[in-house]
Design a protein around this motif. Sequence first.
Motif, PDB file in Angstrom:
ATOM      1  N   LEU A  41      40.810  43.486  47.300  1.00 43.36           N
ATOM      2  CA  LEU A  41      39.431  43.159  47.329  1.00 43.36           C
ATOM      3  C   LEU A  41      38.728  43.371  46.134  1.00 43.36           C
ATOM      4  O   LEU A  41      37.986  42.289  45.462  1.00 43.36           O
ATOM      5  CB  LEU A  41      38.796  43.541  48.586  1.00 43.36           C
ATOM      6  CG  LEU A  41      39.324  43.266  50.050  1.00 43.36           C
ATOM      7  CD1 LEU A  41      38.403  43.907  50.961  1.00 43.36           C
ATOM      8  CD2 LEU A  41      39.083  41.549  50.119  1.00 43.36           C
ATOM      9  N   ALA A  42      38.861  44.614  45.516  1.00 38.48           N
ATOM     10  CA  ALA A  42      38.199  44.898  44.250  1.00 38.48           C
ATOM     11  C   ALA A  42      38.745  43.943  43.076  1.00 38.48           C
ATOM     12  O   ALA A  42      37.896  43.340  42.400  1.00 38.48           O
ATOM     13  CB  ALA A  42      38.393  46.356  43.647  1.00 38.48           C
ATOM     14  N   ARG A  43      39.942  43.789  42.964  1.00 36.54           N
ATOM     15  CA  ARG A  43      40.652  42.666  42.089  1.00 36.54           C
ATOM     16  C   ARG A  43      39.901  41.327  42.320  1.00 36.54           C
ATOM     17  O   ARG A  43      39.741  40.748  41.436  1.00 36.54           O
ATOM     18  CB  ARG A  43      42.308  42.585  41.979  1.00 36.54           C
ATOM     19  CG  ARG A  43      42.654  42.146  40.914  1.00 36.54           C
ATOM     20  CD  ARG A  43      44.166  42.333  40.901  1.00 36.54           C
ATOM     21  NE  ARG A  43      45.095  42.196  42.380  1.00 36.54           N
ATOM     22  CZ  ARG A  43      45.434  41.041  42.604  1.00 36.54           C
ATOM     23  NH1 ARG A  43      45.234  40.142  41.740  1.00 36.54           N
ATOM     24  NH2 ARG A  43      46.186  40.895  43.542  1.00 36.54           N
ATOM     25  N   MET A  44      39.993  40.918  43.493  1.00 37.10           N
ATOM     26  CA  MET A  44      39.564  39.518  43.730  1.00 37.10           C
ATOM     27  C   MET A  44      38.064  39.267  43.549  1.00 37.10           C
ATOM     28  O   MET A  44      37.729  38.479  42.991  1.00 37.10           O
ATOM     29  CB  MET A  44      39.964  39.322  45.173  1.00 37.10           C
ATOM     30  CG  MET A  44      41.288  38.918  45.508  1.00 37.10           C
ATOM     31  SD  MET A  44      41.522  38.790  47.357  1.00 37.10           S
ATOM     32  CE  MET A  44      40.825  37.217  47.646  1.00 37.10           C
ATOM     33  N   LYS A  45      37.352  40.383  43.791  1.00 37.30           N
ATOM     34  CA  LYS A  45      35.879  40.073  43.527  1.00 37.30           C
ATOM     35  C   LYS A  45      35.701  40.379  42.043  1.00 37.30           C
ATOM     36  O   LYS A  45      34.842  39.520  41.568  1.00 37.30           O
ATOM     37  CB  LYS A  45      35.124  41.512  44.116  1.00 37.30           C
ATOM     38  CG  LYS A  45      34.972  41.404  45.465  1.00 37.30           C
ATOM     39  CD  LYS A  45      34.357  42.540  46.012  1.00 37.30           C
ATOM     40  CE  LYS A  45      34.050  42.290  47.789  1.00 37.30           C
ATOM     41  NZ  LYS A  45      33.533  43.494  48.460  1.00 37.30           N
ATOM     42  N   ALA A  47      37.476  39.168  39.712  1.00 36.41           N
ATOM     43  CA  ALA A  47      38.087  37.871  39.122  1.00 36.41           C
ATOM     44  C   ALA A  47      37.052  36.821  39.631  1.00 36.41           C
ATOM     45  O   ALA A  47      36.746  35.672  38.829  1.00 36.41           O
ATOM     46  CB  ALA A  47      39.444  37.331  39.898  1.00 36.41           C
ATOM     47  N   ALA A  48      36.428  36.680  40.662  1.00 34.16           N
ATOM     48  CA  ALA A  48      35.452  35.788  41.197  1.00 34.16           C
ATOM     49  C   ALA A  48      34.141  35.973  40.075  1.00 34.16           C
ATOM     50  O   ALA A  48      33.534  35.046  39.746  1.00 34.16           O
ATOM     51  CB  ALA A  48      34.751  36.153  42.608  1.00 34.16           C
ATOM     52  N   GLU A  49      33.772  37.315  39.895  1.00 36.04           N
ATOM     53  CA  GLU A  49      32.588  37.501  39.297  1.00 36.04           C
ATOM     54  C   GLU A  49      32.867  37.073  37.674  1.00 36.04           C
ATOM     55  O   GLU A  49      32.158  36.495  36.943  1.00 36.04           O
ATOM     56  CB  GLU A  49      32.291  39.081  38.844  1.00 36.04           C
ATOM     57  CG  GLU A  49      31.791  39.560  40.227  1.00 36.04           C
ATOM     58  CD  GLU A  49      30.404  38.892  40.713  1.00 36.04           C
ATOM     59  OE1 GLU A  49      29.630  38.680  39.641  1.00 36.04           O
ATOM     60  OE2 GLU A  49      30.241  38.617  41.834  1.00 36.04           O
ATOM     61  N   ALA A  50      34.034  37.190  37.166  1.00 40.61           N
ATOM     62  CA  ALA A  50      34.554  36.727  35.888  1.00 40.61           C
ATOM     63  C   ALA A  50      34.821  35.186  35.914  1.00 40.61           C
ATOM     64  O   ALA A  50      33.999  34.632  34.710  1.00 40.61           O
ATOM     65  CB  ALA A  50      35.905  37.296  35.475  1.00 40.61           C
ATOM     66  N   LYS A  51      34.846  34.619  36.745  1.00 43.21           N
ATOM     67  CA  LYS A  51      35.099  33.084  36.954  1.00 43.21           C
ATOM     68  C   LYS A  51      33.439  32.544  37.065  1.00 43.21           C
ATOM     69  O   LYS A  51      33.183  31.371  36.452  1.00 43.21           O
ATOM     70  CB  LYS A  51      35.785  32.798  37.980  1.00 43.21           C
ATOM     71  CG  LYS A  51      35.950  30.967  38.171  1.00 43.21           C
ATOM     72  CD  LYS A  51      36.864  30.765  39.137  1.00 43.21           C
ATOM     73  CE  LYS A  51      37.282  29.312  39.212  1.00 43.21           C
ATOM     74  NZ  LYS A  51      38.023  28.954  40.370  1.00 43.21           N
ATOM     75  N   LYS A  52      32.680  33.290  37.696  1.00 48.21           N
ATOM     76  CA  LYS A  52      31.472  32.924  37.830  1.00 48.21           C
ATOM     77  C   LYS A  52      30.572  32.864  36.609  1.00 48.21           C
ATOM     78  O   LYS A  52      29.678  32.236  36.171  1.00 48.21           O
ATOM     79  CB  LYS A  52      30.628  33.535  38.824  1.00 48.21           C
ATOM     80  CG  LYS A  52      29.285  33.093  39.360  1.00 48.21           C
ATOM     81  CD  LYS A  52      28.551  33.780  40.263  1.00 48.21           C
ATOM     82  CE  LYS A  52      29.310  34.162  41.763  1.00 48.21           C
ATOM     83  NZ  LYS A  52      28.813  35.251  42.636  1.00 48.21           N
ATOM     84  N   ALA A  53      31.069  34.042  35.899  1.00 54.17           N
ATOM     85  CA  ALA A  53      30.146  34.248  34.595  1.00 54.17           C
ATOM     86  C   ALA A  53      30.537  33.385  33.567  1.00 54.17           C
ATOM     87  O   ALA A  53      29.821  33.012  32.431  1.00 54.17           O
ATOM     88  CB  ALA A  53      30.740  35.516  33.782  1.00 54.17           C
ATOM     89  N   LYS A  54      31.617  32.450  33.555  1.00 52.65           N
ATOM     90  CA  LYS A  54      32.028  31.361  32.542  1.00 52.65           C
ATOM     91  C   LYS A  54      31.035  30.385  32.630  1.00 52.65           C
ATOM     92  O   LYS A  54      30.430  29.792  33.309  1.00 52.65           O
ATOM     93  CB  LYS A  54      33.319  30.783  32.943  1.00 52.65           C
ATOM     94  CG  LYS A  54      34.353  31.861  32.357  1.00 52.65           C
ATOM     95  CD  LYS A  54      35.942  31.199  32.266  1.00 52.65           C
ATOM     96  CE  LYS A  54      36.950  32.107  31.990  1.00 52.65           C
ATOM     97  NZ  LYS A  54      38.244  31.697  31.890  1.00 52.65           N
TER      98      LYS A  54
END
Length: 54
Positions: A41-45, A47-54
Amino acid sequence: MDYKAAGAPKKGKNQPRHSEHNAHGSGKKPFGACETKAELLARMKAAAEAKKAK
């Protein structure tokens, strides 16, 4: 006539043509290494934050 080439085709060696970069037992995916649900879950979160920051 080439009698050697007239026979049956040779059977395959039953092995892959190349090795995968993330094959079981390699450095990236060792045997018995299973991440916990919290780590997943930490890895998925992250990745989601990194994708959202783009």
